[in-house]
Design a protein around this motif. Sequence first.
Motif, PDB file in Angstrom:
ATOM      1  N   ARG A  61      53.598 -42.343  44.820  1.00  0.00           N
ATOM      2  CA  ARG A  61      53.041 -40.645  44.422  1.00  0.00           C
ATOM      3  C   ARG A  61      54.893 -40.103  45.628  1.00  0.00           C
ATOM      4  O   ARG A  61      54.340 -38.817  45.280  1.00  0.00           O
ATOM      5  CB  ARG A  61      52.295 -40.789  45.894  1.00  0.00           C
ATOM      6  CG  ARG A  61      51.023 -41.569  45.539  1.00  0.00           C
ATOM      7  CD  ARG A  61      49.499 -40.923  46.059  1.00  0.00           C
ATOM      8  NE  ARG A  61      50.234 -40.868  47.865  1.00  0.00           N
ATOM      9  CZ  ARG A  61      49.895 -42.553  48.241  1.00  0.00           C
ATOM     10  NH1 ARG A  61      48.980 -43.388  47.318  1.00  0.00           N
ATOM     11  NH2 ARG A  61      49.893 -43.123  49.722  1.00  0.00           N
ATOM     12  N   GLU A  62      55.258 -40.456  45.462  1.00  0.00           N
ATOM     13  CA  GLU A  62      56.614 -39.183  46.872  1.00  0.00           C
ATOM     14  C   GLU A  62      57.179 -39.540  45.696  1.00  0.00           C
ATOM     15  O   GLU A  62      57.866 -38.126  45.581  1.00  0.00           O
ATOM     16  CB  GLU A  62      56.599 -39.643  47.963  1.00  0.00           C
ATOM     17  CG  GLU A  62      55.526 -39.701  48.965  1.00  0.00           C
ATOM     18  CD  GLU A  62      55.539 -40.419  50.237  1.00  0.00           C
ATOM     19  OE1 GLU A  62      57.035 -41.465  50.826  1.00  0.00           O
ATOM     20  OE2 GLU A  62      54.848 -40.924  51.184  1.00  0.00           O
ATOM     21  N   THR A  63      57.628 -40.086  45.043  1.00  0.00           N
ATOM     22  CA  THR A  63      59.143 -40.544  43.846  1.00  0.00           C
ATOM     23  C   THR A  63      59.051 -40.496  42.777  1.00  0.00           C
ATOM     24  O   THR A  63      57.792 -41.745  42.362  1.00  0.00           O
ATOM     25  CB  THR A  63      60.191 -41.660  44.568  1.00  0.00           C
ATOM     26  OG1 THR A  63      60.062 -41.060  46.017  1.00  0.00           O
ATOM     27  CG2 THR A  63      61.171 -41.475  43.879  1.00  0.00           C
ATOM     28  N   HIS A  64      58.679 -39.842  42.210  1.00  0.00           N
ATOM     29  CA  HIS A  64      58.898 -40.104  40.321  1.00  0.00           C
ATOM     30  C   HIS A  64      60.170 -40.885  40.028  1.00  0.00           C
ATOM     31  O   HIS A  64      61.196 -40.176  40.461  1.00  0.00           O
ATOM     32  CB  HIS A  64      58.634 -38.595  39.769  1.00  0.00           C
ATOM     33  CG  HIS A  64      57.429 -37.515  40.497  1.00  0.00           C
ATOM     34  ND1 HIS A  64      55.569 -38.163  39.990  1.00  0.00           N
ATOM     35  CD2 HIS A  64      57.387 -37.233  41.005  1.00  0.00           C
ATOM     36  CE1 HIS A  64      55.232 -37.901  40.839  1.00  0.00           C
ATOM     37  NE2 HIS A  64      55.920 -36.817  41.585  1.00  0.00           N
ATOM     38  N   ARG A  65      60.303 -41.103  38.862  1.00  0.00           N
ATOM     39  CA  ARG A  65      61.344 -41.876  38.157  1.00  0.00           C
ATOM     40  C   ARG A  65      61.211 -41.498  36.115  1.00  0.00           C
ATOM     41  O   ARG A  65      59.738 -41.989  35.956  1.00  0.00           O
ATOM     42  CB  ARG A  65      61.608 -43.220  38.605  1.00  0.00           C
ATOM     43  CG  ARG A  65      62.511 -43.739  37.653  1.00  0.00           C
ATOM     44  CD  ARG A  65      63.011 -45.306  37.768  1.00  0.00           C
ATOM     45  NE  ARG A  65      63.810 -45.479  39.111  1.00  0.00           N
ATOM     46  CZ  ARG A  65      64.301 -46.981  39.536  1.00  0.00           C
ATOM     47  NH1 ARG A  65      63.519 -47.707  39.346  1.00  0.00           N
ATOM     48  NH2 ARG A  65      65.215 -46.535  40.519  1.00  0.00           N
ATOM     49  N   LEU A  66      61.812 -41.250  36.018  1.00  0.00           N
ATOM     50  CA  LEU A  66      62.058 -41.322  34.443  1.00  0.00           C
ATOM     51  C   LEU A  66      63.275 -42.388  34.408  1.00  0.00           C
ATOM     52  O   LEU A  66      64.310 -42.186  34.710  1.00  0.00           O
ATOM     53  CB  LEU A  66      62.573 -40.203  33.692  1.00  0.00           C
ATOM     54  CG  LEU A  66      63.094 -39.891  32.533  1.00  0.00           C
ATOM     55  CD1 LEU A  66      61.867 -40.002  31.770  1.00  0.00           C
ATOM     56  CD2 LEU A  66      63.639 -38.387  32.304  1.00  0.00           C
ATOM     57  N   ASN A  67      62.724 -43.209  33.331  1.00  0.00           N
ATOM     58  CA  ASN A  67      63.550 -44.382  32.603  1.00  0.00           C
ATOM     59  C   ASN A  67      63.759 -44.270  31.323  1.00  0.00           C
ATOM     60  O   ASN A  67      62.687 -43.505  30.200  1.00  0.00           O
ATOM     61  CB  ASN A  67      62.253 -46.039  32.500  1.00  0.00           C
ATOM     62  CG  ASN A  67      62.304 -46.646  34.093  1.00  0.00           C
ATOM     63  OD1 ASN A  67      63.665 -46.083  34.496  1.00  0.00           O
ATOM     64  ND2 ASN A  67      61.622 -46.402  34.307  1.00  0.00           N
ATOM     65  N   LEU A  68      65.077 -44.142  30.889  1.00  0.00           N
ATOM     66  CA  LEU A  68      65.979 -43.654  30.107  1.00  0.00           C
ATOM     67  C   LEU A  68      66.445 -44.602  28.920  1.00  0.00           C
ATOM     68  O   LEU A  68      68.105 -45.209  29.387  1.00  0.00           O
ATOM     69  CB  LEU A  68      65.910 -41.938  29.768  1.00  0.00           C
ATOM     70  CG  LEU A  68      66.772 -41.304  28.288  1.00  0.00           C
ATOM     71  CD1 LEU A  68      65.785 -41.003  28.088  1.00  0.00           C
ATOM     72  CD2 LEU A  68      67.301 -39.834  28.825  1.00  0.00           C
ATOM     73  N   ARG A  69      66.677 -44.587  27.727  1.00  0.00           N
ATOM     74  CA  ARG A  69      67.726 -45.309  27.235  1.00  0.00           C
ATOM     75  C   ARG A  69      68.445 -44.191  25.868  1.00  0.00           C
ATOM     76  O   ARG A  69      67.394 -43.607  24.801  1.00  0.00           O
ATOM     77  CB  ARG A  69      67.152 -46.291  26.849  1.00  0.00           C
ATOM     78  CG  ARG A  69      68.518 -47.663  25.546  1.00  0.00           C
ATOM     79  CD  ARG A  69      67.882 -49.104  25.448  1.00  0.00           C
ATOM     80  NE  ARG A  69      68.164 -49.669  26.437  1.00  0.00           N
ATOM     81  CZ  ARG A  69      67.282 -50.570  26.626  1.00  0.00           C
ATOM     82  NH1 ARG A  69      67.119 -51.433  25.826  1.00  0.00           N
ATOM     83  NH2 ARG A  69      67.771 -51.408  27.892  1.00  0.00           N
ATOM     84  N   HIS A  81      64.536 -30.309  38.018  1.00  0.00           N
ATOM     85  CA  HIS A  81      62.732 -31.525  38.710  1.00  0.00           C
ATOM     86  C   HIS A  81      63.953 -32.362  39.860  1.00  0.00           C
ATOM     87  O   HIS A  81      64.076 -33.931  39.357  1.00  0.00           O
ATOM     88  CB  HIS A  81      62.792 -31.995  37.619  1.00  0.00           C
ATOM     89  CG  HIS A  81      62.146 -31.239  36.357  1.00  0.00           C
ATOM     90  ND1 HIS A  81      61.153 -30.983  36.184  1.00  0.00           N
ATOM     91  CD2 HIS A  81      62.870 -31.424  34.807  1.00  0.00           C
ATOM     92  CE1 HIS A  81      60.867 -30.508  35.102  1.00  0.00           C
ATOM     93  NE2 HIS A  81      62.111 -30.406  34.549  1.00  0.00           N
ATOM     94  N   PRO A  82      64.169 -32.025  40.822  1.00  0.00           N
ATOM     95  CA  PRO A  82      65.045 -32.155  42.118  1.00  0.00           C
ATOM     96  C   PRO A  82      63.849 -33.638  42.197  1.00  0.00           C
ATOM     97  O   PRO A  82      64.387 -33.669  43.439  1.00  0.00           O
ATOM     98  CB  PRO A  82      65.385 -31.347  42.566  1.00  0.00           C
ATOM     99  CG  PRO A  82      64.331 -29.699  42.685  1.00  0.00           C
ATOM    100  CD  PRO A  82      63.517 -30.017  41.064  1.00  0.00           C
ATOM    101  N   ASP A  83      62.985 -33.605  42.228  1.00  0.00           N
ATOM    102  CA  ASP A  83      61.850 -34.653  42.750  1.00  0.00           C
ATOM    103  C   ASP A  83      61.604 -36.154  42.269  1.00  0.00           C
ATOM    104  O   ASP A  83      61.185 -36.924  42.377  1.00  0.00           O
ATOM    105  CB  ASP A  83      60.260 -34.216  43.292  1.00  0.00           C
ATOM    106  CG  ASP A  83      59.553 -33.854  41.747  1.00  0.00           C
ATOM    107  OD1 ASP A  83      60.721 -33.304  41.398  1.00  0.00           O
ATOM    108  OD2 ASP A  83      58.758 -33.773  41.759  1.00  0.00           O
ATOM    109  N   TRP A  84      62.840 -35.761  41.061  1.00  0.00           N
ATOM    110  CA  TRP A  84      62.641 -37.228  40.224  1.00  0.00           C
ATOM    111  C   TRP A  84      63.528 -37.513  40.535  1.00  0.00           C
ATOM    112  O   TRP A  84      64.687 -37.545  40.253  1.00  0.00           O
ATOM    113  CB  TRP A  84      62.568 -36.475  38.806  1.00  0.00           C
ATOM    114  CG  TRP A  84      60.827 -36.376  37.822  1.00  0.00           C
ATOM    115  CD1 TRP A  84      60.140 -35.129  38.356  1.00  0.00           C
ATOM    116  CD2 TRP A  84      59.677 -36.845  37.136  1.00  0.00           C
ATOM    117  NE1 TRP A  84      59.409 -34.816  37.678  1.00  0.00           N
ATOM    118  CE2 TRP A  84      58.950 -36.070  37.748  1.00  0.00           C
ATOM    119  CE3 TRP A  84      59.805 -38.003  36.630  1.00  0.00           C
ATOM    120  CZ2 TRP A  84      57.555 -36.327  37.229  1.00  0.00           C
ATOM    121  CZ3 TRP A  84      58.636 -38.828  36.169  1.00  0.00           C
ATOM    122  CH2 TRP A  84      57.411 -37.890  36.034  1.00  0.00           C
ATOM    123  N   ASP A  85      63.592 -39.028  39.876  1.00  0.00           N
ATOM    124  CA  ASP A  85      65.037 -40.236  40.446  1.00  0.00           C
ATOM    125  C   ASP A  85      65.374 -40.055  38.769  1.00  0.00           C
ATOM    126  O   ASP A  85      64.089 -40.478  37.544  1.00  0.00           O
ATOM    127  CB  ASP A  85      64.312 -41.411  40.376  1.00  0.00           C
ATOM    128  CG  ASP A  85      64.286 -41.320  42.344  1.00  0.00           C
ATOM    129  OD1 ASP A  85      64.600 -40.488  42.581  1.00  0.00           O
ATOM    130  OD2 ASP A  85      63.549 -42.537  42.797  1.00  0.00           O
TER     131      ASP A  85
END
Length: 325
Positions: free
Chosen positions: A90-98, A119-123
């Motif tokens: 809920r606190e940290t968002h992540r985008l996995n990109l290839r 988007h500073p709250d996204w990993d």
Amino acid sequence: MALTPNLNAYLYFEAVARRGTITHAAEELSISPSAVSQQVKLLEQRLGVKLFRRDGRLLSLTLEGEQLFQVSTTALRMLRDTGRHLGKTRETHRLNLRVTPSFGVRWLAPRLAGFVAEHPDWDLRVDAAPDPTNFEREVMDLDIRYGNGDWQGLHARPVLHDHVLPLCSPRYLSGLKASDNPGALLDQARLIDSARALCQWDFWLYHNGIETSSNRKSILMDRSSIALQLALDGAGIVLESLALALPEVANGRLVPVLPKLPVLTFPSYWTICPARYLNRRAVHLFLDWLDGEVDDHSAQVSHVLTMHDLSVEELKLDGGQLTGA
């Protein structure tokens, strides 16, 4: 038919078994000792077994109690770990990109700081790999691929066009003898090809009706980024795209070799993923940001084309092969 015990009973039982007394378990759980004792008794009644041997206030597990403790403590630990993981999600968002390697290094990487700033709250996790993602086996949200758009079972969306033309360093060009015959000019040079490119020298020469000697000198590289570096270092003429070479053409480190011939353009970079992934917030945010970056890139390409007075010819992809419009 046996009744399913209250889940609290397992929680209280596990605490008593771990702490050794009802009093200590009650202190840990912040409830009364009588409530703990009642739940443990109800659990024994419903299971039909004794879970503890009682020696005054001290309790020791029976064989059945030991079996239940091993299972319950494992289950409760899994629940706690999962709860902590969900809380972090809920606190940290992540985008996995290839991404295709050369495109990732030369086009995407210089722009990613902008996405992070927006988007500073996204990993962000980026994997540069030559092969497309197997979305059924790999944890990946989105893939940016170079190719003809044919990825069966996946949603493919064109995002960027190639604008292909022969390029070399100004110094290398100055060392070639000027000629109105493109074939004669190219025969003096070493031609650099990218093995994975949709538009290679053989197609480009045939499409433009240019004949060169059968023993022309050539270099074949596995990556466009390496082919471009060879051209920058004065090793020959590279047939490459403004998608990857735009900064060097804009600052004059690479120059068009045959500006009278049209720049060939066609869709070449695509975002791919299962169609259902388009509903993911990470994918939606990244695609919106990517569209803005592509618009900026297209404006820069138009400026470079105008600066060198270059014309453009659109090509089509027919069965994965380039053809005239």
